[in-house]
Design a protein around this motif. Structure first.
Motif, PDB file in Angstrom:
ATOM      1  N   ALA A  21       0.953  -1.190  -0.184  1.00 33.33           N
ATOM      2  CA  ALA A  21       0.046   0.106   0.281  1.00 33.33           C
ATOM      3  C   ALA A  21       0.880   1.206   0.017  1.00 33.33           C
ATOM      4  CB  ALA A  21      -1.076   0.077   1.277  1.00 33.33           C
ATOM      5  N   ARG A  22       2.068   1.339   0.367  1.00 31.36           N
ATOM      6  CA  ARG A  22       3.077   2.335   0.635  1.00 31.36           C
ATOM      7  C   ARG A  22       4.067   2.153  -0.792  1.00 31.36           C
ATOM      8  NH1 ARG A  22       3.133   0.592   6.158  1.00 31.36           N
ATOM      9  NH2 ARG A  22       5.201  -0.186   5.800  1.00 31.36           N
ATOM     10  N   GLN A  23       3.424   1.409  -1.673  1.00 31.34           N
ATOM     11  CA  GLN A  23       4.195   1.373  -2.946  1.00 31.34           C
ATOM     12  C   GLN A  23       5.661   0.532  -2.970  1.00 31.34           C
ATOM     13  OE1 GLN A  23       2.561   2.719  -6.007  1.00 31.34           O
ATOM     14  NE2 GLN A  23       1.035   1.873  -4.405  1.00 31.34           N
ATOM     15  N   ASP A  24       5.727  -0.360  -1.724  1.00 30.02           N
ATOM     16  CA  ASP A  24       7.062  -0.935  -1.583  1.00 30.02           C
ATOM     17  C   ASP A  24       7.044  -2.264  -2.785  1.00 30.02           C
ATOM     18  OD1 ASP A  24       8.831  -3.036  -0.701  1.00 30.02           O
ATOM     19  OD2 ASP A  24       8.714  -2.018   1.157  1.00 30.02           O
ATOM     20  N   GLU A  25       7.908  -2.058  -3.814  1.00 28.37           N
ATOM     21  CA  GLU A  25       7.947  -2.946  -4.735  1.00 28.37           C
ATOM     22  C   GLU A  25       8.423  -4.308  -4.384  1.00 28.37           C
ATOM     23  OE1 GLU A  25       9.846  -1.455  -8.372  1.00 28.37           O
ATOM     24  OE2 GLU A  25       8.816   0.333  -8.478  1.00 28.37           O
ATOM     25  N   ARG A  26       9.290  -4.302  -3.372  1.00 31.09           N
ATOM     26  CA  ARG A  26      10.083  -5.522  -2.962  1.00 31.09           C
ATOM     27  C   ARG A  26       9.177  -6.352  -2.025  1.00 31.09           C
ATOM     28  NH1 ARG A  26      14.396  -6.860   1.229  1.00 31.09           N
ATOM     29  NH2 ARG A  26      14.993  -9.102   0.412  1.00 31.09           N
ATOM     30  N   ALA A  27       8.187  -5.869  -1.439  1.00 29.76           N
ATOM     31  CA  ALA A  27       7.012  -6.514  -0.825  1.00 29.76           C
ATOM     32  C   ALA A  27       6.119  -7.210  -1.965  1.00 29.76           C
ATOM     33  CB  ALA A  27       6.319  -5.538   0.025  1.00 29.76           C
ATOM     34  N   MET A  28       5.814  -6.431  -2.988  1.00 31.94           N
ATOM     35  CA  MET A  28       5.080  -6.823  -3.999  1.00 31.94           C
ATOM     36  C   MET A  28       5.656  -8.127  -4.554  1.00 31.94           C
ATOM     37  SD  MET A  28       2.224  -6.384  -5.551  1.00 31.94           S
ATOM     38  CE  MET A  28       1.458  -7.676  -6.626  1.00 31.94           C
ATOM     39  N   ARG A  29       6.977  -8.164  -4.869  1.00 34.92           N
ATOM     40  CA  ARG A  29       7.749  -9.259  -5.409  1.00 34.92           C
ATOM     41  C   ARG A  29       7.503 -10.490  -4.464  1.00 34.92           C
ATOM     42  NH1 ARG A  29      11.340  -5.257  -7.140  1.00 34.92           N
ATOM     43  NH2 ARG A  29      13.060  -5.637  -5.512  1.00 34.92           N
ATOM     44  N   VAL A  30       7.591 -10.313  -3.128  1.00 41.06           N
ATOM     45  CA  VAL A  30       7.690 -11.365  -2.238  1.00 41.06           C
ATOM     46  C   VAL A  30       6.382 -11.953  -2.216  1.00 41.06           C
ATOM     47  CG1 VAL A  30       7.805 -11.863   0.464  1.00 41.06           C
ATOM     48  CG2 VAL A  30       9.636 -10.410  -0.700  1.00 41.06           C
ATOM     49  N   LEU A  31       5.094 -11.104  -2.030  1.00 38.16           N
ATOM     50  CA  LEU A  31       3.855 -11.756  -2.191  1.00 38.16           C
ATOM     51  C   LEU A  31       3.825 -12.342  -3.690  1.00 38.16           C
ATOM     52  CD1 LEU A  31       1.344 -11.482  -0.428  1.00 38.16           C
ATOM     53  CD2 LEU A  31       0.553  -9.696  -2.073  1.00 38.16           C
ATOM     54  N   PHE A  32       4.199 -11.816  -4.634  1.00 37.55           N
ATOM     55  CA  PHE A  32       3.818 -12.466  -5.649  1.00 37.55           C
ATOM     56  C   PHE A  32       4.419 -14.004  -5.669  1.00 37.55           C
ATOM     57  CE2 PHE A  32       5.222 -13.589 -10.171  1.00 37.55           C
ATOM     58  CZ  PHE A  32       3.886 -13.474 -10.715  1.00 37.55           C
ATOM     59  N   ALA A  33       5.749 -13.871  -5.236  1.00 36.84           N
ATOM     60  CA  ALA A  33       6.467 -15.101  -5.208  1.00 36.84           C
ATOM     61  C   ALA A  33       5.898 -16.419  -4.423  1.00 36.84           C
ATOM     62  CB  ALA A  33       8.003 -15.130  -4.876  1.00 36.84           C
ATOM     63  N   ARG A  34       5.227 -15.599  -3.353  1.00 34.21           N
ATOM     64  CA  ARG A  34       4.545 -16.297  -2.325  1.00 34.21           C
ATOM     65  C   ARG A  34       3.386 -17.318  -2.871  1.00 34.21           C
ATOM     66  NH1 ARG A  34       4.280 -13.843   3.640  1.00 34.21           N
ATOM     67  NH2 ARG A  34       6.537 -13.910   3.429  1.00 34.21           N
ATOM     68  N   TYR A  35       2.577 -16.328  -3.525  1.00 36.10           N
ATOM     69  CA  TYR A  35       1.392 -16.816  -3.701  1.00 36.10           C
ATOM     70  C   TYR A  35       1.036 -17.142  -5.524  1.00 36.10           C
ATOM     71  CZ  TYR A  35      -0.328 -16.414   0.816  1.00 36.10           C
ATOM     72  OH  TYR A  35      -0.438 -16.446   2.025  1.00 36.10           O
ATOM     73  N   HIS A  36       1.974 -16.676  -6.267  1.00 36.54           N
ATOM     74  CA  HIS A  36       1.807 -16.724  -7.742  1.00 36.54           C
ATOM     75  C   HIS A  36       1.199 -18.316  -8.240  1.00 36.54           C
ATOM     76  CE1 HIS A  36       2.830 -17.911 -11.954  1.00 36.54           C
ATOM     77  NE2 HIS A  36       2.096 -16.779 -12.327  1.00 36.54           N
ATOM     78  N   ARG A  37       1.983 -19.424  -7.752  1.00 35.50           N
ATOM     79  CA  ARG A  37       1.530 -20.630  -8.029  1.00 35.50           C
ATOM     80  C   ARG A  37       0.144 -20.977  -7.543  1.00 35.50           C
ATOM     81  NH1 ARG A  37       1.923 -24.185 -11.828  1.00 35.50           N
ATOM     82  NH2 ARG A  37       1.846 -26.258 -11.312  1.00 35.50           N
ATOM     83  N   ARG A  38      -0.205 -20.633  -6.320  1.00 37.24           N
ATOM     84  CA  ARG A  38      -1.249 -20.908  -5.632  1.00 37.24           C
ATOM     85  C   ARG A  38      -2.521 -20.324  -6.343  1.00 37.24           C
ATOM     86  NH1 ARG A  38      -2.694 -20.118   0.790  1.00 37.24           N
ATOM     87  NH2 ARG A  38      -4.810 -20.148   0.867  1.00 37.24           N
ATOM     88  N   TRP A  65      -1.357  -4.570  -6.313  1.00 35.06           N
ATOM     89  CA  TRP A  65      -0.696  -3.325  -6.098  1.00 35.06           C
ATOM     90  C   TRP A  65      -1.596  -1.889  -6.278  1.00 35.06           C
ATOM     91  CZ3 TRP A  65       4.154  -2.065  -5.062  1.00 35.06           C
ATOM     92  CH2 TRP A  65       4.709  -0.723  -5.801  1.00 35.06           C
ATOM     93  N   ARG A  66      -2.610  -1.627  -6.864  1.00 33.35           N
ATOM     94  CA  ARG A  66      -3.489  -0.764  -7.096  1.00 33.35           C
ATOM     95  C   ARG A  66      -4.352  -0.577  -5.919  1.00 33.35           C
ATOM     96  NH1 ARG A  66      -5.596  -1.544 -12.974  1.00 33.35           N
ATOM     97  NH2 ARG A  66      -4.153  -0.763 -14.206  1.00 33.35           N
ATOM     98  N   LYS A  67      -4.714  -1.589  -5.304  1.00 32.48           N
ATOM     99  CA  LYS A  67      -5.768  -1.388  -4.221  1.00 32.48           C
ATOM    100  C   LYS A  67      -5.319  -1.977  -2.787  1.00 32.48           C
ATOM    101  CE  LYS A  67      -9.469  -2.084  -7.569  1.00 32.48           C
ATOM    102  NZ  LYS A  67     -10.522  -2.629  -7.964  1.00 32.48           N
ATOM    103  N   ALA A  68      -3.826  -2.016  -2.567  1.00 29.24           N
ATOM    104  CA  ALA A  68      -3.360  -2.665  -1.295  1.00 29.24           C
ATOM    105  C   ALA A  68      -3.885  -1.579  -0.222  1.00 29.24           C
ATOM    106  CB  ALA A  68      -1.893  -2.866  -1.446  1.00 29.24           C
ATOM    107  N   GLU A  69      -4.088  -0.481  -0.371  1.00 30.30           N
ATOM    108  CA  GLU A  69      -4.775   0.340   0.677  1.00 30.30           C
ATOM    109  C   GLU A  69      -5.869   0.132   1.140  1.00 30.30           C
ATOM    110  OE1 GLU A  69      -5.885   2.372  -3.108  1.00 30.30           O
ATOM    111  OE2 GLU A  69      -4.071   1.495  -2.487  1.00 30.30           O
ATOM    112  N   THR A  70      -7.062  -0.576   0.280  1.00 30.54           N
ATOM    113  CA  THR A  70      -8.179  -0.952   0.684  1.00 30.54           C
ATOM    114  C   THR A  70      -8.263  -2.075   1.646  1.00 30.54           C
ATOM    115  OG1 THR A  70      -8.774  -2.540  -0.952  1.00 30.54           O
ATOM    116  CG2 THR A  70      -9.250  -0.068  -1.471  1.00 30.54           C
ATOM    117  N   PHE A  71      -7.155  -2.798   1.952  1.00 27.91           N
ATOM    118  CA  PHE A  71      -7.048  -3.891   2.882  1.00 27.91           C
ATOM    119  C   PHE A  71      -6.958  -3.485   4.309  1.00 27.91           C
ATOM    120  CE2 PHE A  71      -4.141  -6.810   5.493  1.00 27.91           C
ATOM    121  CZ  PHE A  71      -5.027  -7.816   5.264  1.00 27.91           C
ATOM    122  N   LYS A  72      -8.239  -4.023   4.776  1.00 29.38           N
ATOM    123  CA  LYS A  72      -8.611  -3.548   6.280  1.00 29.38           C
ATOM    124  C   LYS A  72      -8.089  -4.429   7.312  1.00 29.38           C
ATOM    125  CE  LYS A  72     -10.498   0.063   4.666  1.00 29.38           C
ATOM    126  NZ  LYS A  72      -9.679   1.444   4.421  1.00 29.38           N
ATOM    127  N   GLY A  73      -7.542  -5.747   6.776  1.00 28.41           N
ATOM    128  CA  GLY A  73      -7.016  -6.444   8.038  1.00 28.41           C
ATOM    129  C   GLY A  73      -8.208  -7.429   8.607  1.00 28.41           C
TER     130      GLY A  73
END
Length: 199
Positions: A21-38, A65-73
């Motif tokens: 949500a803060r535009q952290d590209e490294r976090a995006m890459r980690v999440l993608f690697a973690r969940y892409h296959r699933r 990437w675009r809507k991560a800030e909508t995640f409320k937990g």
């Protein structure tokens, strides 16, 4: 900050989404690697087409990437991600087949034991039904597809779409009513065409 080089690879899904949500590209890459296959396998079960599934996966992660800030937990990061994947997959299916009816489903609407004339009438009826379903709103079409063609329970449909069970029932009611109206309108217009030809 978690993404300051150490710790991001082992961060929780929820932390990753907050970093994204803060535009952290490294976090995006980690999440993608973690969940892409699933996510890919989940979508593939719905769309049944590997190329389309890959396209939908791209859409899902673009949405993250675009809507991560909508995640409320309120749910886990994985649940949130799969809800996005579910919606994208269902949209892709309904777009590809216009109403979520593929050739195989349409064929099941025709009784193979019927005489040829009746079979032709049933085929025409299923085509008309398909056209009527295509005219439903996306919300109503999605519920009809889930309950009648994917044989989901009201509870399952509610979970998939992310609305309360009474909302699913209401949408089913209005969708069925709209289908009946469209089928009647089609019958009337076909009758009118026959009268015009006879005149």
């Amino acid at each position: 900050m978690v993404s300051s080089l150490t710790g991001i690879d082992s961060a929780s899904d929820e932390t990753l989404v907050r970093c994204i949500a803060r535009q952290d590209e490294r976090a995006m890459r980690v999440l993608f690697a973690r969940y892409h296959r699933r996510v890919f396998l989940f979508i593939l079960r719905v769309v049944r087409d590997a190329t389309l599934a890959e396209d939908v996966v791209s859409d899902v992660f673009l949405d993250v990437w675009r809507k991560a800030e909508t995640f409320k937990g309120q749910s886990s990061g994985a649940t949130w991600l799969l809800a996005i994947a579910r919606n994208k997959a269902l949209t892709a299916v309904s777009r590809r087949s216009e109403v979520g009816l593929d050739e195989e489903m349409a064929a099941t609407l025709v009784d193979p034991n019927a005489d040829p004339e009746r079979a032709l009438e049933e085929k025409d009826r299923s085509e008309v039904l398909g056209q009527c379903l295509a005219q439903l709103s996306p919300e109503h079409g999605q519920i009809i597809s889930l309950v009648y063609y994917r044989e989901k329970s009201i509870r399952e449909a509610a979970e998939i779409v992310g609305v309360p069970e009474p909302t699913v029932k209401t949408r089913m009611f209005y969708a069925r009513r709209r289908i009946a109206e469209l089928m009647r309108a089609h019958s009337t217009s076909q009758g009118q065409l026959a009268d015009d030809k006879a005149a």
